[in-house]
Design a protein around this motif. Structure first.
Motif, short mmCIF file in Angstrom:
data_model
loop_
_atom_site.label_atom_id
_atom_site.label_comp_id
_atom_site.label_asym_id
_atom_site.label_seq_id
_atom_site.Cartn_x
_atom_site.Cartn_y
_atom_site.Cartn_z
N ALA B 39 0.64 -1.21 0.16
CA ALA B 39 -0.17 0.13 -0.05
C ALA B 39 0.87 1.25 -0.03
O ALA B 39 1.89 1.16 0.66
CB ALA B 39 -0.89 0.06 1.26
N ASP B 40 0.59 2.32 -1.08
CA ASP B 40 1.43 3.44 -1.01
C ASP B 40 0.46 4.72 -0.80
O ASP B 40 1.01 5.85 -0.81
CB ASP B 40 2.10 3.51 -2.43
N LEU B 41 -0.73 4.53 -1.05
CA LEU B 41 -1.62 5.76 -1.15
C LEU B 41 -1.45 6.80 0.08
O LEU B 41 -1.56 7.88 -0.23
CB LEU B 41 -3.09 5.13 -1.38
N HIS B 42 -1.30 5.96 1.13
CA HIS B 42 -1.16 6.83 2.58
C HIS B 42 0.11 7.74 2.65
O HIS B 42 0.19 8.61 3.32
CB HIS B 42 -1.05 5.83 3.61
N LEU B 43 0.95 7.29 1.65
CA LEU B 43 2.30 8.35 1.75
C LEU B 43 1.77 9.64 1.10
O LEU B 43 2.48 10.76 1.50
CB LEU B 43 3.41 7.76 0.70
N ILE B 44 0.81 9.57 0.33
CA ILE B 44 0.40 10.82 -0.12
C ILE B 44 -0.79 11.56 0.50
O ILE B 44 -0.78 12.76 0.91
CB ILE B 44 -0.07 10.70 -1.69
N ASP B 249 6.11 13.04 -17.45
CA ASP B 249 6.35 14.37 -16.59
C ASP B 249 6.97 14.29 -15.31
O ASP B 249 6.36 13.60 -14.58
CB ASP B 249 4.80 15.00 -16.50
N PRO B 250 8.41 14.67 -15.15
CA PRO B 250 8.78 14.32 -13.81
C PRO B 250 8.12 14.98 -12.53
O PRO B 250 8.14 14.69 -11.45
CB PRO B 250 10.17 15.02 -13.87
N VAL B 251 6.91 15.82 -12.82
CA VAL B 251 6.02 16.27 -11.94
C VAL B 251 5.61 15.23 -10.88
O VAL B 251 5.35 15.34 -9.50
CB VAL B 251 4.85 17.14 -12.22
N PHE B 252 5.31 13.86 -11.67
CA PHE B 252 4.70 13.11 -10.63
C PHE B 252 5.67 12.69 -9.60
O PHE B 252 5.20 12.29 -8.39
CB PHE B 252 4.40 11.66 -11.45
N THR B 253 6.81 12.36 -9.85
CA THR B 253 7.81 12.00 -9.00
C THR B 253 8.18 13.04 -8.07
O THR B 253 8.32 12.88 -6.77
CB THR B 253 9.27 11.55 -9.54
N LYS B 254 8.29 14.26 -8.60
CA LYS B 254 8.39 15.55 -7.41
C LYS B 254 7.53 15.72 -6.49
O LYS B 254 7.52 15.98 -5.34
CB LYS B 254 8.65 16.75 -8.60
N ALA B 255 6.12 15.65 -6.89
CA ALA B 255 4.90 15.55 -6.36
C ALA B 255 5.02 14.53 -4.94
O ALA B 255 4.76 14.96 -3.87
CB ALA B 255 3.85 15.73 -7.09
N MET B 256 5.46 13.30 -5.37
CA MET B 256 5.45 12.06 -4.68
C MET B 256 6.22 12.36 -3.42
O MET B 256 6.11 11.95 -2.28
CB MET B 256 5.76 10.90 -5.42
N PRO C 190 9.40 7.90 -2.41
CA PRO C 190 8.77 7.28 -1.39
C PRO C 190 7.94 6.06 -1.48
O PRO C 190 8.01 5.13 -0.61
CB PRO C 190 7.60 8.58 -0.94
N PHE C 191 7.26 5.71 -2.48
CA PHE C 191 6.62 4.52 -2.81
C PHE C 191 7.70 3.44 -2.98
O PHE C 191 7.35 2.31 -2.28
CB PHE C 191 5.88 4.46 -4.21
N GLY C 192 8.90 3.74 -3.58
CA GLY C 192 9.85 2.61 -3.79
C GLY C 192 10.32 2.20 -2.36
O GLY C 192 10.30 1.21 -1.93
N LEU C 193 10.52 3.29 -1.68
CA LEU C 193 11.16 3.11 -0.24
C LEU C 193 10.37 2.15 0.57
O LEU C 193 10.56 1.31 1.17
CB LEU C 193 11.62 4.23 0.47
N ASN C 194 9.01 2.73 0.65
CA ASN C 194 7.93 2.11 1.45
C ASN C 194 7.85 0.56 0.90
O ASN C 194 7.71 -0.17 1.81
CB ASN C 194 6.57 2.64 1.08
N ASP C 195 7.82 0.28 -0.29
CA ASP C 195 7.33 -1.16 -0.73
C ASP C 195 8.86 -1.93 -0.58
O ASP C 195 8.86 -3.12 -0.26
CB ASP C 195 7.09 -1.17 -2.05
N LEU C 196 10.02 -1.45 -0.52
CA LEU C 196 11.26 -1.78 -0.28
C LEU C 196 11.46 -2.52 1.12
O LEU C 196 11.81 -3.58 1.21
CB LEU C 196 12.57 -0.87 -0.52
N LYS C 197 10.91 -1.59 1.90
CA LYS C 197 10.87 -2.09 3.45
C LYS C 197 10.18 -3.36 3.53
O LYS C 197 10.57 -4.24 4.41
CB LYS C 197 10.63 -0.85 4.18
N LEU C 198 8.95 -3.31 2.92
CA LEU C 198 8.00 -4.55 3.23
C LEU C 198 8.93 -5.77 2.41
O LEU C 198 8.78 -6.84 2.81
CB LEU C 198 6.90 -4.33 2.31
#
Lengths: 122, 295, 282
Positions: B39-44, B249-256, C190-198
């Protein structure tokens, strides 16, 4: 007369029909002529994350009912009810148990030959 | 209430970033992260967890060595080779079928319920959110997906919201099947690569198999416009509506990196403009008759 | 030796690493694509397939002539895959986990096993590289049994490279269990790191030595590196974002084909892994 199982939210003829078959709170087992009823709880199925519909079908089958009135029945529960020779009336949510029975008695409920939506998968 | 499930087949095509972007645009919605495995959605979304529950599902065999006579019947019956020569159950190999427990002549095997994750009901700056965390190396992710979607729907119903936005997992197996069942529609996020095309074709087939109306958009379109067009052509052939193209668009990574949606980070970027168009198309798509109402 | 290539997060470059390493090493190598839900390695390897096998898993079939409706099969089944209802027994083959319990428990020997199709396994080769992958049937929910079948093709006398699926649950475990080394491919986000930890958590449960590859290493932030240092995870390779690599990938071309200088790096990567697992075992 054959008894009817109606999925319901509470044990009363004026309870709304629970739109979900497998995860219904319970079933009213009703004699459509006299409106005498008994209640079977479906709490155990409600808590299941898988196979709830099949379990509910077993419950209804054990109650001796020959007809189910509800909102929708998933494909597995449908198969199970069908195998048990129980007839299925669907799309009866948004009314009370009493209204559903009246509709059934008036011959206005189409008995389904196929499930009306897929289940939640594995 | 309608539910849009975002899936992709191939991982890493941008499902979660896109879903987060939609959360910035949609009115009156709840959120659900059904990718319980990673799960990653919580990071945003930065959820404030209000309720926390254990996810209990399935059982696991445990041999009580005091009672075990090492007769070997369990090892003979176990199809997962989960019981060692010295009669210890490997919890990772155990499928939870209960055959050993049922047949043990000494009643030396326990079969306790397993806790295999946690799930949460939270509040975010975009509305309520249901999310979960499957324990590492655990099974039953499909069941947790079904549960978290059910909870997501309840959250939306409680506040009379119109839409549930669900972030789905990659692949086409158990958790994906569990995230599609009964959804109003699914948006497939594809990328214009040979893998992206291959995986998108399989996931389109899956949606058709379970009769869920599918829509598609292509991320990083300019990496290979020919491939992008081929994917769109395939989609049209299969009655999958094409919702639009998003440039690389690098904006996706930058925003993340900053824990923001792309609109919060830069709403005038090329990526943001493209996503806005896709969102408008999606809103129309969800209104059309091919998409069913949730009950 | 078995090297499993996994990631947690999808789309970080597992297949890129697996295929480039396999092709760089050349002979006496097999590549098993265990991402059976979405296998991709063949799109880059272009193997000549010379064996296709349908794989099934056993599910119950009931002989109603023999059945006495005792209900024991429904009782033992943990997966609601068989029920006795009314005057009949109803198996739900798609929910069956193939444990054989119902067949074992039936007092009338009324249950036998038939097969449910899981998918196919294809085997082939390219320039001496042996290639095997599984393809899950669309609609089939359970991938681990098919993954285990693909892994049966591993030969002890050669290097086996496994391309694992994303995630951290049962299909990933099935692809990593018993490997000598796990290579985790991640991206510095952040997604890469979070999932890497798992993923690291899963590798630790299995007790397998592991190392990292950071893909698109110049996009994102430095938190993956800080984490790797803290956890003592060796970073074995960094692949910077290069539009040329991304575009080649989109066409089904490998890095070593468009930039032959990378072959050395993949060979060195393998040597490092060999040394690390050697030290671990001796």
């Amino acid at each position: 007369m054959e008894k009817i199982a109606v999925s319901c939210e509470e044990p009363s003829l004026d309870s709304p029909v629970d739109p979900r078959f497998g995860r219904a709170a319970g079933f009213l087992i009703v004699d459509p002529d006299t409106l005498e009823f008994s209640y079977v709880d479906n709490g155990a199925s409600q808590a299941m994350s898988q196979g709830a519909g099949i379990q509910a079908a077993e419950t209804v089958c054990r109650s001796g009912a020959k007809v189910v009135l509800t909102g929708y029945v998933g494909p597995k529960a449908f198969q199970a009810l069908f195998a048990a020779g129980i007839k299925i009336g669907q799309n009866l949510e948004k009314m009370t148990v009493r209204q559903a029975i009246d509709k059934f008695n008036a011959g206005e409920v189409d008995m389904a030959t196929a499930p009306n939506r897929m289940g939640h998968g594995a | 209430m309608k539910e849009l499930v975002v899936i992709s087949g191939k991982g890493g095509t941008g499902k979660t970033s896109l879903l987060a972007a939609f959360a910035s645009l949609a009115n009156r919605k709840a959120l659900c992260d059904a990718d319980v495995d990673a799960a990653d959605l919580h990071l945003i979304m930065d959820p404030r967890i209000k309720e926390r529950y254990d996810f209990e599902s399935g059982h696991e065999a445990v041999i009580n060595s005091d009672m075990c006579t090492q007769c070997g019947l369990c090892r003979e019956l176990c199809r997962w080779n989960a019981i060692s020569e010295d009669f210890i159950v490997d919890p990772i190999a155990c499928e939870g079928c209960g055959v050993c427990y049922y047949f043990c002549p000494e009643k030396a095997i326990d079969f306790p319920l397993k806790t295999c994750g946690e799930w949460y009901l939270s509040e975010t700056r975009f509305g309520p959110m249901a999310h979960a965390r499957l324990g590492i190396a655990e099974e039953n992710s499909g069941k947790l997906v079904s549960l978290i979607r059910k909870e997501g729907k309840k959250l939306a119903e409680k506040e009379s919201l119109d839409l549930l936005l669900t972030d789905g997992p990659p692949g086409i197996g158990c958790p994906v099947i569990a995230s599609l069942g009964g959804a109003t529609a699914t948006l497939i996020v594809a990328e214009p690569t040979v893998s992206g095309r291959h995986d998108m074709e399989r996931v389109v087939e899956l949606a058709a198999f379970f009769k869920v109306p599918a829509m598609v958009c292509i991320n990083k379109y300019d990496l290979n416009p020919d491939m992008g067009q081929a994917i769109e052509a395939f989609a049209r052939e299969r009655n999958v509506t094409v919702m639009g193209r998003i440039p690389f668009d690098p904006v996706f990574t930058k925003a993340m990196v900053q824990g923001k949606t792309i609109f919060e980070f830069d709403d005038r970027s090329e990526g943001s403009k493209a996503v806005k168009v896709i969102w408008e198309n999606l809103v129309k798509g969800l209104e059309t008759s091919t998409c069913r109402e949730q009950s | 030796m078995i090297i499993s290539i996994a990631s947690g997060k999808g789309g970080t470059g597992k297949t890129t690493v697996a295929t480039n390493m396999a092709v760089s090493l050349g002979g006496d190598v097999q590549l098993l694509d265990c991402d059976v839900e979405e296998p991709n390695a063949h799109l880059f390897i272009h193997p000549v397939i010379n064996e296709v096998k349908t794989i099934t898993t056993p599910v119950p079939e009931v002989d109603m002539e023999k059945c006495n409706l005792c209900g024991k099969c429904g009782e033992i089944c943990q997966f609601k895959a068989i029920v006795v209802i009314g005057k009949t027994v109803l198996p739900f083959p798609e929910m069956c986990h193939s444990c054989g319990g119902c067949m074992e428990v039936c007092p009338e020997k009324a249950i036998t096993e038939t097969g449910r199709e899981l998918g196919v396994i294809e085997r082939g080769s390219r320039n001496g590289l042996e290639f095997v992958h599984g393809k899950l049937r669309v609609g089939e929910a359970m991938s681990p049994p098919l993954i285990r079948k693909v892994r049966e093709y591993a030969r002890p006398d050669v290097l086996t490279i496994i391309d694992a699926p994303p995630g951290t649950s049962c299909p990933v475990i099935a692809s990593m269990k018993g490997a000598d080394f796990v290579l985790l491919v991640t991206e510095p986000t952040p997604f890469g790191l979070n999932d890497l930890k798992l993923a690291v958590g899963a590798v630790k449960i299995l007790g397998i030595p592991c190392g990292l590859i950071i893909n698109r290493s110049d996009m994102g932030d430095d938190k993956v590196k800080i984490y790797a240092e803290k956890e003592n995870l060796p970073i074995l390779m960094e692949i910077p974002f290069d539009r040329k690599i991304a575009e080649a990938y989109s066409r089904g071309e490998m890095i070593v084909e468009v930039m032959p200088e990378w072959k050395e790096k993949f060979l060195k990567l393998y040597q490092q892994i060999e040394e690390m697992s050697f030290h671990k075992n001796h």
